[in-house]
Motif scaffolding. Sequence first.
Motif, PDB file in Angstrom:
ATOM      1  N   TYR A 220       0.333  -7.455   0.365  1.00 34.23           N
ATOM      2  CA  TYR A 220       0.308  -7.427   1.831  1.00 34.23           C
ATOM      3  C   TYR A 220       0.807  -6.089   2.356  1.00 34.23           C
ATOM      4  N   ASP A 221       0.143  -5.596   3.396  1.00 34.82           N
ATOM      5  CA  ASP A 221       0.639  -4.418   4.122  1.00 34.82           C
ATOM      6  C   ASP A 221       0.007  -4.449   5.511  1.00 34.82           C
ATOM      7  N   ILE A 222       0.472  -3.561   6.391  1.00 35.72           N
ATOM      8  CA  ILE A 222      -0.148  -3.503   7.710  1.00 35.72           C
ATOM      9  C   ILE A 222      -1.454  -2.690   7.663  1.00 35.72           C
TER      10      ILE A 222
ATOM     11  N   ILE B 110      14.292   1.575  12.157  1.00 34.25           N
ATOM     12  CA  ILE B 110      12.916   1.149  11.909  1.00 34.25           C
ATOM     13  C   ILE B 110      12.879  -0.034  10.936  1.00 34.25           C
ATOM     14  N   ASN B 111      13.582   0.113   9.833  1.00 34.51           N
ATOM     15  CA  ASN B 111      13.431  -0.880   8.759  1.00 34.51           C
ATOM     16  C   ASN B 111      14.059  -2.235   9.090  1.00 34.51           C
ATOM     17  N   ALA B 112      15.120  -2.224   9.906  1.00 34.38           N
ATOM     18  CA  ALA B 112      15.765  -3.493  10.256  1.00 34.38           C
ATOM     19  C   ALA B 112      14.767  -4.425  10.947  1.00 34.38           C
TER      20      ALA B 112
ATOM     21  N   GLY C 114      27.357  -1.521  -3.807  1.00 34.29           N
ATOM     22  CA  GLY C 114      26.213  -1.616  -2.900  1.00 34.29           C
ATOM     23  C   GLY C 114      25.130  -0.648  -3.335  1.00 34.29           C
ATOM     24  N   HIS C 115      24.248  -0.273  -2.387  1.00 31.54           N
ATOM     25  CA  HIS C 115      23.167   0.642  -2.756  1.00 31.54           C
ATOM     26  C   HIS C 115      23.064   1.791  -1.747  1.00 31.54           C
ATOM     27  N   ALA C 116      24.106   2.608  -1.658  1.00 30.53           N
ATOM     28  CA  ALA C 116      24.070   3.827  -0.844  1.00 30.53           C
ATOM     29  C   ALA C 116      25.294   4.653  -1.193  1.00 30.53           C
TER      30      ALA C 116
ATOM     31  N   ILE D 292      10.000  -6.993  -1.373  1.00 33.28           N
ATOM     32  CA  ILE D 292       9.817  -6.285  -0.092  1.00 33.28           C
ATOM     33  C   ILE D 292      10.141  -4.792  -0.199  1.00 33.28           C
ATOM     34  N   PRO D 293       9.129  -3.950  -0.444  1.00 37.18           N
ATOM     35  CA  PRO D 293       9.324  -2.511  -0.328  1.00 37.18           C
ATOM     36  C   PRO D 293       8.643  -1.970   0.938  1.00 37.18           C
ATOM     37  N   ALA D 294       8.693  -2.717   2.042  1.00 36.30           N
ATOM     38  CA  ALA D 294       8.046  -2.287   3.290  1.00 36.30           C
ATOM     39  C   ALA D 294       9.035  -1.461   4.108  1.00 36.30           C
ATOM     40  N   GLY D 295       8.523  -0.430   4.753  1.00 36.88           N
ATOM     41  CA  GLY D 295       9.388   0.344   5.635  1.00 36.88           C
ATOM     42  C   GLY D 295       9.316   1.824   5.338  1.00 36.88           C
ATOM     43  N   VAL D 296      10.066   2.616   6.133  1.00 37.61           N
ATOM     44  CA  VAL D 296       9.996   4.063   5.944  1.00 37.61           C
ATOM     45  C   VAL D 296      11.026   4.527   4.909  1.00 37.61           C
ATOM     46  N   PRO D 297      10.657   5.551   4.110  1.00 39.68           N
ATOM     47  CA  PRO D 297      11.615   6.133   3.164  1.00 39.68           C
ATOM     48  C   PRO D 297      12.335   7.350   3.770  1.00 39.68           C
TER      49      PRO D 297
ATOM     50  N   MET E 272      14.815  -7.777  -2.098  1.00 36.71           N
ATOM     51  CA  MET E 272      14.805  -6.792  -1.008  1.00 36.71           C
ATOM     52  C   MET E 272      14.975  -5.374  -1.544  1.00 36.71           C
ATOM     53  N   ILE E 273      13.936  -4.559  -1.322  1.00 39.23           N
ATOM     54  CA  ILE E 273      13.989  -3.156  -1.739  1.00 39.23           C
ATOM     55  C   ILE E 273      14.201  -2.248  -0.523  1.00 39.23           C
ATOM     56  N   SER E 274      13.688  -2.668   0.648  1.00 35.55           N
ATOM     57  CA  SER E 274      13.745  -1.829   1.853  1.00 35.55           C
ATOM     58  C   SER E 274      15.177  -1.440   2.186  1.00 35.55           C
ATOM     59  N   ASN E 275      15.353  -0.159   2.469  1.00 37.76           N
ATOM     60  CA  ASN E 275      16.679   0.382   2.788  1.00 37.76           C
ATOM     61  C   ASN E 275      16.988   0.351   4.276  1.00 37.76           C
ATOM     62  N   PRO E 276      18.253   0.400   4.649  1.00 41.17           N
ATOM     63  CA  PRO E 276      19.439   0.367   3.789  1.00 41.17           C
ATOM     64  C   PRO E 276      19.726  -1.050   3.257  1.00 41.17           C
TER      65      PRO E 276
ATOM     66  N   ALA F 288       0.826  -1.219   0.000  1.00 37.69           N
ATOM     67  CA  ALA F 288       0.000   0.000   0.000  1.00 37.69           C
ATOM     68  C   ALA F 288       0.856   1.263   0.000  1.00 37.69           C
ATOM     69  N   GLY F 289       2.173   1.104  -0.031  1.00 39.91           N
ATOM     70  CA  GLY F 289       3.074   2.249   0.069  1.00 39.91           C
ATOM     71  C   GLY F 289       3.335   2.940  -1.257  1.00 39.91           C
ATOM     72  N   GLY F 290       4.225   3.934  -1.189  1.00 44.32           N
ATOM     73  CA  GLY F 290       4.569   4.725  -2.364  1.00 44.32           C
ATOM     74  C   GLY F 290       5.158   3.878  -3.482  1.00 44.32           C
ATOM     75  N   ILE F 291       6.013   2.933  -3.144  1.00 45.91           N
ATOM     76  CA  ILE F 291       6.548   2.005  -4.143  1.00 45.91           C
ATOM     77  C   ILE F 291       5.550   0.876  -4.378  1.00 45.91           C
ATOM     78  N   GLY F 292       4.996   0.368  -3.273  1.00 52.23           N
ATOM     79  CA  GLY F 292       4.152  -0.822  -3.347  1.00 52.23           C
ATOM     80  C   GLY F 292       2.989  -0.694  -4.320  1.00 52.23           C
TER      81      GLY F 292
HETATM   82  P1  NAI Z   1       6.154   4.279   2.041  1.00 50.75           P
HETATM   83  O1  NAI Z   1       6.200   4.772   3.448  1.00 50.75           O
HETATM   84  O2  NAI Z   1       5.389   5.058   1.045  1.00 50.75           O
HETATM   85  O3  NAI Z   1       5.571   2.790   2.027  1.00 50.75           O
HETATM   86  C1  NAI Z   1       6.045   1.802   2.875  1.00 50.75           C
HETATM   87  C2  NAI Z   1       4.918   0.841   3.163  1.00 50.75           C
HETATM   88  O4  NAI Z   1       5.430  -0.170   4.024  1.00 50.75           O
HETATM   89  C3  NAI Z   1       3.711   1.489   3.863  1.00 50.75           C
HETATM   90  O5  NAI Z   1       2.530   1.212   3.152  1.00 50.75           O
HETATM   91  C4  NAI Z   1       3.718   0.835   5.228  1.00 50.75           C
HETATM   92  O6  NAI Z   1       2.422   0.623   5.761  1.00 50.75           O
HETATM   93  C5  NAI Z   1       4.394  -0.495   4.910  1.00 50.75           C
HETATM   94  N1  NAI Z   1       4.898  -1.188   6.091  1.00 50.75           N
HETATM   95  C6  NAI Z   1       5.453  -0.666   7.220  1.00 50.75           C
HETATM   96  N2  NAI Z   1       5.727  -1.652   8.091  1.00 50.75           N
HETATM   97  C7  NAI Z   1       5.356  -2.810   7.508  1.00 50.75           C
HETATM   98  C8  NAI Z   1       5.381  -4.165   7.916  1.00 50.75           C
HETATM   99  N3  NAI Z   1       5.840  -4.532   9.103  1.00 50.75           N
HETATM  100  N4  NAI Z   1       4.910  -5.078   7.038  1.00 50.75           N
HETATM  101  C9  NAI Z   1       4.437  -4.718   5.827  1.00 50.75           C
HETATM  102  N5  NAI Z   1       4.385  -3.455   5.404  1.00 50.75           N
HETATM  103  C10 NAI Z   1       4.819  -2.516   6.240  1.00 50.75           C
HETATM  104  O7  NAI Z   1       7.678   4.079   1.572  1.00 50.75           O
HETATM  105  P2  NAI Z   1       8.214   3.843   0.076  1.00 50.75           P
HETATM  106  O8  NAI Z   1       8.528   5.150  -0.536  1.00 50.75           O
HETATM  107  O9  NAI Z   1       7.318   2.904  -0.619  1.00 50.75           O
HETATM  108  O10 NAI Z   1       9.642   3.139   0.398  1.00 50.75           O
HETATM  109  C11 NAI Z   1       9.702   1.839   0.944  1.00 50.75           C
HETATM  110  C12 NAI Z   1      11.149   1.427   1.182  1.00 50.75           C
HETATM  111  O11 NAI Z   1      11.859   1.298  -0.054  1.00 50.75           O
HETATM  112  C13 NAI Z   1      11.963   2.406   2.018  1.00 50.75           C
HETATM  113  O12 NAI Z   1      12.751   1.692   2.921  1.00 50.75           O
HETATM  114  C14 NAI Z   1      12.845   3.087   0.991  1.00 50.75           C
HETATM  115  O13 NAI Z   1      14.027   3.595   1.563  1.00 50.75           O
HETATM  116  C15 NAI Z   1      13.122   1.940   0.059  1.00 50.75           C
HETATM  117  N6  NAI Z   1      13.616   2.339  -1.259  1.00 50.75           N
HETATM  118  C16 NAI Z   1      14.536   1.523  -1.871  1.00 50.75           C
HETATM  119  C17 NAI Z   1      15.052   1.821  -3.095  1.00 50.75           C
HETATM  120  C18 NAI Z   1      16.041   0.911  -3.735  1.00 50.75           C
HETATM  121  O14 NAI Z   1      16.609   1.293  -4.756  1.00 50.75           O
HETATM  122  N7  NAI Z   1      16.293  -0.290  -3.239  1.00 50.75           N
HETATM  123  C19 NAI Z   1      14.646   3.045  -3.804  1.00 50.75           C
HETATM  124  C20 NAI Z   1      13.639   3.803  -3.133  1.00 50.75           C
HETATM  125  C21 NAI Z   1      13.175   3.460  -1.888  1.00 50.75           C
END
Ligand code: NAI
Length: 340
Positions: A58-60, A118-120, A201-203, A100-105, A141-145, A35-39
């Motif tokens: 899936y999302d919370i 948070i994301n770990a 890597g990716h940072a 997995i794009p879950a977590g805070v950006p 795995m998309i979630s950072n770092p 349900a997130g920005g990427i998701g």
């Molecule tokens: P967002 O905040 O818009 O969406 C994240 C979603 O994860 C939210 O819908 C939230 O409810 C959900 N979420 C939180 N805890 C959860 C849990 N325990 N189980 C399932 N879902 C859960 O964030 P956005 O923009 O979608 O980014 C997501 C992640 O992707 C961030 O960590 C960001 O840093 C990372 N990212 C990675 C990139 C890459 O190149 N690998 C590029 C851009 C972002």
Amino acid sequence: RASSSSSSTSSRHLLSRAYSADASPERKIAVLGAAGGIGQPLALLMKLNPLVSHLSLYDIAGTPGVAADVSHVNTRSEVKGYVGEDQLGAALEGCDVVIIPAGVPRKPGMTRDDLFNINAGIVKTLCTAIAKYCPNALVNMISNPVNSTVPIAAEVFKKAGTYNEKKLFGVTTLDVVRAKTFYAGKAKVPVSEVDVPVVGGHAGITILPLFSQAKPQGSNLSDEDVKALTKRTQDGGTEVVEAKAGKGSATLSMAYAGSIFADACLKGLNGVPDVVECSFVQSAVTDLPFFASKVRLGKDGVEEVLGLGSLSDFEKEGLEKLKPELKASIEKGIKFAHGN
Ligand code: NAI
């Protein structure tokens, strides 16, 4: 008449059997954080992918709406939404690929490492469930770092006894997508023909695009051009974070990149030959345990981790500079997984 109609029915039947035998196999994909920005855009792009038969979102919070919306798109896959941890098992059961794009950006001024706390924890919870419900799935795995979340996932899977180094991928495709776009603009070549490997890597400085290996070679780039292109690729994420001014990081381009990588994983699983993408994986390419480089994908995930090829002096220098930071991020992830 009766016999001709029955023969045409049976030939139709044969045709449809032949078709389903030739059609791509059933593949279930889950997006965690759907349900997130990427998701959300990623869910849409995976719904458009004909290799997917079941799409699990899936999302919370918020997934019933996203799933209802995406499910109306008239493509092959059946879409189901799952919300909250008690539905996580059902979301994962039978999955071939879990994204997995879950977590805070990030917000302006933040590094990817600032997201660690948070994301770990989120990644650890999700990977514990993957080990239980779909231990054979390929994990994207998309979630950072990413430099730390991939080692965390590996440790969680090792602890559960399900770790398979061929099936765990840090998604670095967005770095490749950016390098291609920026290179095409500078070298004045058609972007659709461009290939640029991105390793490390990716940072920040751990992102090392290899412009010396870029194809096709266009108008000659000066050392200054290559330096500027490298820096822009490394700072591409920050460029978006700043432009969004507090409203998050890359979501649309990331969804595109994530869908490209998941599609490559599916093609590999389906036996398509010579599927190669860059990814952050367990690796013996350098002395670091995880490293991004070109990877050949096959029926079991990683078929071969490809080497770096020949590097320019500038790239060799970049490689040495990135190693300490990447090593520290990997160790931070491993330590977190053991300490909690
Ligand atoms: P967002 O905040 O818009 O969406 C994240 C979603 O994860 C939210 O819908 C939230 O409810 C959900 N979420 C939180 N805890 C959860 C849990 N325990 N189980 C399932 N879902 C859960 O964030 P956005 O923009 O979608 O980014 C997501 C992640 O992707 C961030 O960590 C960001 O840093 C990372 N990212 C990675 C990139 C890459 O190149 N690998 C590029 C851009 C972002």
